[in-house]
Design an enzyme around this catalytic site. Structure first.
Site, PDB file in Angstrom:
ATOM      1  N   HIS A 116     -21.390   1.946   9.750  1.00 51.70           N
ATOM      2  CA  HIS A 116     -21.992   2.548  11.354  1.00 51.70           C
ATOM      3  C   HIS A 116     -23.354   3.572  11.143  1.00 51.70           C
ATOM      4  CE1 HIS A 116     -21.256   6.748  11.248  1.00 51.70           C
ATOM      5  NE2 HIS A 116     -20.062   6.540  10.604  1.00 51.70           N
ATOM      6  N   GLY A 117     -25.191   2.828  12.076  1.00 56.19           N
ATOM      7  CA  GLY A 117     -25.819   3.508  12.445  1.00 56.19           C
ATOM      8  C   GLY A 117     -25.094   5.056  12.722  1.00 56.19           C
ATOM      9  N   SER A 170     -24.430   8.592  13.737  1.00 56.79           N
ATOM     10  CA  SER A 170     -24.112   9.062  14.761  1.00 56.79           C
ATOM     11  C   SER A 170     -23.774  10.196  15.156  1.00 56.79           C
ATOM     12  CB  SER A 170     -22.303   9.230  14.281  1.00 56.79           C
ATOM     13  OG  SER A 170     -22.360  10.245  13.637  1.00 56.79           O
ATOM     14  N   GLU A 171     -24.507  10.923  16.223  1.00 58.80           N
ATOM     15  CA  GLU A 171     -24.555  12.479  16.751  1.00 58.80           C
ATOM     16  C   GLU A 171     -24.510  13.436  15.539  1.00 58.80           C
ATOM     17  OE1 GLU A 171     -23.178  12.686  20.910  1.00 58.80           O
ATOM     18  OE2 GLU A 171     -25.192  11.363  21.034  1.00 58.80           O
ATOM     19  N   GLY A 207     -15.329  12.515  10.848  1.00 57.91           N
ATOM     20  CA  GLY A 207     -13.659  11.910  10.701  1.00 57.91           C
ATOM     21  C   GLY A 207     -13.407  11.356  12.166  1.00 57.91           C
ATOM     22  N   ARG A 243     -18.521   4.613  17.773  1.00 60.40           N
ATOM     23  CA  ARG A 243     -19.894   4.429  16.405  1.00 60.40           C
ATOM     24  C   ARG A 243     -19.752   2.622  15.890  1.00 60.40           C
ATOM     25  NH1 ARG A 243     -17.018   8.887  14.312  1.00 60.40           N
ATOM     26  NH2 ARG A 243     -16.259   9.016  12.305  1.00 60.40           N
ATOM     27  N   GLU A 266     -12.654   5.988  10.389  1.00 64.79           N
ATOM     28  CA  GLU A 266     -13.257   7.153   9.050  1.00 64.79           C
ATOM     29  C   GLU A 266     -12.035   7.318   8.637  1.00 64.79           C
ATOM     30  OE1 GLU A 266     -14.394   7.996   6.967  1.00 64.79           O
ATOM     31  OE2 GLU A 266     -16.413   8.893   7.079  1.00 64.79           O
ATOM     32  N   TYR A 309     -10.254  14.391   8.240  1.00 67.56           N
ATOM     33  CA  TYR A 309     -10.769  15.018   7.593  1.00 67.56           C
ATOM     34  C   TYR A 309      -9.961  16.939   8.333  1.00 67.56           C
ATOM     35  CZ  TYR A 309     -14.903  13.183   5.121  1.00 67.56           C
ATOM     36  OH  TYR A 309     -16.436  12.778   4.374  1.00 67.56           O
ATOM     37  N   ARG A 354     -15.912  15.168  -2.364  1.00 64.10           N
ATOM     38  CA  ARG A 354     -15.445  14.453  -2.990  1.00 64.10           C
ATOM     39  C   ARG A 354     -14.316  14.368  -4.151  1.00 64.10           C
ATOM     40  NH1 ARG A 354     -19.870  11.352  -0.677  1.00 64.10           N
ATOM     41  NH2 ARG A 354     -21.308  12.612  -0.285  1.00 64.10           N
ATOM     42  N   HIS A 385     -17.047   2.502   8.483  1.00 67.07           N
ATOM     43  CA  HIS A 385     -17.297   4.026   8.161  1.00 67.07           C
ATOM     44  C   HIS A 385     -17.427   4.248   6.754  1.00 67.07           C
ATOM     45  CE1 HIS A 385     -16.072   5.290  12.328  1.00 67.07           C
ATOM     46  NE2 HIS A 385     -14.774   4.473  12.458  1.00 67.07           N
ATOM     47  N   GLY A 386     -18.001   4.918   5.990  1.00 65.56           N
ATOM     48  CA  GLY A 386     -18.830   5.510   5.259  1.00 65.56           C
ATOM     49  C   GLY A 386     -17.394   5.391   3.927  1.00 65.56           C
ATOM     50  N   ASN A 387     -15.619   6.328   5.088  1.00 69.77           N
ATOM     51  CA  ASN A 387     -14.859   6.293   3.509  1.00 69.77           C
ATOM     52  C   ASN A 387     -14.363   4.866   3.499  1.00 69.77           C
ATOM     53  OD1 ASN A 387     -15.182   8.961   1.668  1.00 69.77           O
ATOM     54  ND2 ASN A 387     -15.141   9.555   4.008  1.00 69.77           N
TER      55      ASN A 387
END
Length: 204
Positions: free
Chosen positions: A10-11, A13-14, A23, A61, A88, A91, A116, A158-160
């Site tokens: 996604h672009g 996010s806020e 998360g 998002r 996502e 977290y 990480r 999402h990234g993850n």
């Protein structure tokens, strides 16, 4: 060659902008995030890609990113499936916290491990390994059949959740995948063989 799988984070996010752990919190795109998503759609349009189906998460998002891409390719009404399996990484106790504040509370080293490492979850949350345990079965059951039929599939997530897919597609180890950085609004185009192995990969 079988089908095509396009992955897009996604672009912005806020909460990306505010340096917060997001998360599963449902936050919107920034103006830049909307622009990134639209630009991703234009890049895919320029490649001549047309989608047969789209998949996204249960979070706005990713959904808005998906819609911007489909609008850009002239497919705004394409069937789109939203599922929290593509959400996502959760977290847990870190959700909503500023990353710098989290480091002050738990220490740089501990927060780095949570962010990480492959298989160490934050309190009340998921590790990347846990995220993969929901993403990969969903891919195999719901998305891969479309790819194997020779279709072109869009995944805006999402990234993850995308790292979990890329780990399996590219055959990466847990150590390798946590080092992979995915830019917001950057399409990754996989061309897959009939046996679902990767024939080619292109980052646009």
């Amino acid at each position: 060659m079988s089908g095509t799988l396009v992955l897009v984070r996604h672009g912005q996010s806020e909460w990306n902008l505010k340096n917060l752990f997001t998360g599963w919190r449902d936050v919107d795109l920034t103006e830049q995030g909307h622009a990134e998503a639209k630009a991703a759609g234009q890049k895919l349009k320029a490649k001549g890609l047309k989608f047969d189906i789209a998949f996204t998460s249960a979070l706005m998002r990713a959904q808005k990113t998906c819609q911007h891409i489909l609008d850009a390719t002239g497919q705004g009404d394409l069937k789109t499936v939203a599922d929290q399996a593509l959400n996502e990484r959760n977290y847990g106790d870190l959700n909503g916290l500023n990353k710098d504040d989290a480091r002050k509370k738990w220490g740089d080293e501990q927060v780095h491990v949570w962010r990480r490492s492959y298989d160490v979850p934050p309190p009340g949350g998921e590790s990347l390994k846990d995220t993969g345990a929901r993403v990969w079965p969903y891919y195999l059951h719901d998305m891969q059949p479309h790819v194997l039929r020779g279709e072109t599939v869009l995944v805006a997530a999402h990234g993850n959740s995308l790292r979990a897919l890329i780990m399996a597609l590219d055959g990466l180890s847990g150590e390798e995948i946590v080092k992979l950085e995915l830019g917001t609004g950057v399409p990754i185009v996989y061309r897959l063989n009939a046996d679902s192995t990767v024939a080619s990969k292109e980052v646009l």
